[in-house]
Scaffold this motif. Structure first.
Motif, PDB file in Angstrom:
ATOM      1  N   GLU A   2       0.834  -1.199   0.000  1.00 55.30           N
ATOM      2  CA  GLU A   2       0.000   0.000   0.000  1.00 55.30           C
ATOM      3  C   GLU A   2       0.871   1.253   0.000  1.00 55.30           C
ATOM      4  O   GLU A   2       0.573   2.234  -0.668  1.00 55.30           O
ATOM      5  N   ASN A   3       1.975   1.206   0.769  1.00 55.07           N
ATOM      6  CA  ASN A   3       2.889   2.344   0.812  1.00 55.07           C
ATOM      7  C   ASN A   3       3.524   2.591  -0.546  1.00 55.07           C
ATOM      8  O   ASN A   3       3.701   3.735  -0.964  1.00 55.07           O
ATOM      9  N   LYS A   4       3.902   1.514  -1.245  1.00 53.25           N
ATOM     10  CA  LYS A   4       4.500   1.644  -2.570  1.00 53.25           C
ATOM     11  C   LYS A   4       3.518   2.288  -3.542  1.00 53.25           C
ATOM     12  O   LYS A   4       3.873   3.168  -4.326  1.00 53.25           O
ATOM     13  N   THR A   5       2.258   1.847  -3.477  1.00 54.94           N
ATOM     14  CA  THR A   5       1.219   2.420  -4.342  1.00 54.94           C
ATOM     15  C   THR A   5       1.038   3.899  -4.043  1.00 54.94           C
ATOM     16  O   THR A   5       0.953   4.733  -4.957  1.00 54.94           O
ATOM     17  N   ALA A   6       1.018   4.243  -2.748  1.00 53.67           N
ATOM     18  CA  ALA A   6       0.879   5.645  -2.338  1.00 53.67           C
ATOM     19  C   ALA A   6       2.073   6.454  -2.818  1.00 53.67           C
ATOM     20  O   ALA A   6       1.933   7.618  -3.231  1.00 53.67           O
ATOM     21  N   GLY A   7       3.257   5.840  -2.811  1.00 52.86           N
ATOM     22  CA  GLY A   7       4.455   6.515  -3.281  1.00 52.86           C
ATOM     23  C   GLY A   7       4.390   6.827  -4.771  1.00 52.86           C
ATOM     24  O   GLY A   7       4.713   7.938  -5.195  1.00 52.86           O
ATOM     25  N   HIS A   8       3.946   5.849  -5.565  1.00 49.63           N
ATOM     26  CA  HIS A   8       3.816   6.061  -7.013  1.00 49.63           C
ATOM     27  C   HIS A   8       2.756   7.124  -7.308  1.00 49.63           C
ATOM     28  O   HIS A   8       2.954   7.983  -8.180  1.00 49.63           O
ATOM     29  N   LEU A   9       1.630   7.066  -6.588  1.00 44.29           N
ATOM     30  CA  LEU A   9       0.568   8.056  -6.779  1.00 44.29           C
ATOM     31  C   LEU A   9       1.058   9.458  -6.420  1.00 44.29           C
ATOM     32  O   LEU A   9       0.751  10.433  -7.107  1.00 44.29           O
ATOM     33  N   SER A  10       1.836   9.550  -5.335  1.00 43.73           N
ATOM     34  CA  SER A  10       2.389  10.842  -4.919  1.00 43.73           C
ATOM     35  C   SER A  10       3.305  11.413  -5.980  1.00 43.73           C
ATOM     36  O   SER A  10       3.265  12.611  -6.288  1.00 43.73           O
ATOM     37  N   THR A 233       4.588  15.788  -1.359  1.00 44.06           N
ATOM     38  CA  THR A 233       4.313  14.528  -2.065  1.00 44.06           C
ATOM     39  C   THR A 233       5.583  13.964  -2.707  1.00 44.06           C
ATOM     40  O   THR A 233       5.789  12.757  -2.722  1.00 44.06           O
ATOM     41  N   ALA A 237       7.307  10.457  -1.732  1.00 42.35           N
ATOM     42  CA  ALA A 237       7.603   9.441  -2.745  1.00 42.35           C
ATOM     43  C   ALA A 237       9.058   8.980  -2.642  1.00 42.35           C
ATOM     44  O   ALA A 237       9.350   7.784  -2.732  1.00 42.35           O
TER      45      ALA A 237
END
Length: 305
Positions: A2-10, A233, A237
């Motif tokens: 989930e953190n990785k996904t949030a990082g890519h989205l950021s 953000t 990331a």
């Protein structure tokens, strides 16, 4: 995960906003100098971060404080000054292409100083493909390209400085502090280093200029969106994905610029620009992919993920 996904989205959100800032900057340049825009946007950004998260960052480690000082100098003051000055000596297309070298510099510096992200073959293949696409987008089949040694060298220096900022941000993230607090501290030092420069560039406060709704909207967009939000953000990331993986998203900036130009300025999309866009996105995909190439795609003997 989930953190990785949030990082890519950021990273994507950051680049989407940064890719459109040239319009706001271009509009503001009618009434403001580059240094004035820089000062106002980061001052607004710092105030916004203080309001959002008013808790004081207590740092007892002098080494960490030094990292904040260097990050503020590189990521806020030097990068934007070098880029703005470069634009006065060379063409925007040159600066656009040179700026895309940031991921390469970041990868090398991260490997040399942090050694926490391996250098993979697919990163370099993606870099070459993306740079080819960015060149097609920037020059768009024209013969306008010409070397301007001083301006081009300043643009290279700006790209290197941003790579240093990304590495410093990654190092700061290892201390585990809140991202808003660390970004605010970086802004503080950036503005501090900016103050002596204001007198060299004939800075004037001229707050009456903000009575113009267009100027007010654009400076707020740069201050709240491109500075306060995007630096948080981006730093998040870098904290989650690493400096190299995050910097790769910089490849998308010319693509966003092309799309924005079509929507806002009603410019025409040429076949060359379209092909360049496809190549750039392909380069991004190759660089971000986990496909293992020759020798597991690692360039350092014995260096494993």
């Amino acid at each position: 995960m989930e953190n990785k996904t949030a990082g890519h989205l950021s990273a994507i959100i950051t680049i989407l906003i940064w890719g459109t800032t040239y319009i706001s900057t271009k509009i503001l340049l009618y009434d403001f100098s580059p240094i004035e825009i820089l000062f106002f946007r980061f001052t607004i950004g710092a105030i916004a971060l203080m309001i959002i998260y008013p808790y004081r960052l207590k740092v007892t480690d002098k080494k960490l404080e030094f990292l904040f000082v260097c990050a503020g100098l590189c990521g806020v003051t030097l990068y934007y000054l070098l880029e703005n000055i470069a634009l006065t000596f060379t063409m925007a297309s040159n600066v656009g292409v040179i700026s895309a070298v940031v991921p390469f510099f970041t990868a090398v510096l991260t490997y040399l100083f942090l050694k926490d992200e391996p250098l993979r073959v697919n990163f370099f293949i993606g870099f070459v493909v993306a740079m080819t696409g960015i060149c097609l987008i920037s020059f768009n089949g024209t013969s306008n390209f010409q070397l301007n040694p001083l301006g081009d060298l300043l643009a290279v220096a700006a790209a290197l400085v941003w790579a240093v900022y990304s590495v410093l941000t990654r190092k700061i993230s290892h201390y585990g502090y809140n991202t808003i607090q660390t970004t605010r501290r970086v802004f503080f030092y950036g503005i501090l280093f900016m103050i002596p420069v204001l007198f060299l560039f004939d800075f004037k406060l001229g707050l009456e200029r903000f009575t113009n709704p267009v100027s007010l909207f654009n400076i707020l967009f740069l201050g709240l969106g491109a500075s306060a939000l995007c630096f948080v953000t981006w730093d998040f990331a870098v904290k989650v994905l690493g400096a190299v993986k995050t910097s790769i998203y910089i490849y998308i900036v010319p693509v966003i610029t092309v799309v924005t130009s079509i929507i806002v300025l009603h410019e025409e999309m040429t076949w060359l620009a379209a092909f360049g866009t496809i190549l750039t996105l392909t380069g991004l995909f190759i660089s971000e992919s986990k496909i293992n190439l020759k020798n597991k795609g690692e360039w350092a003997n014995g260096y494993t993920k």
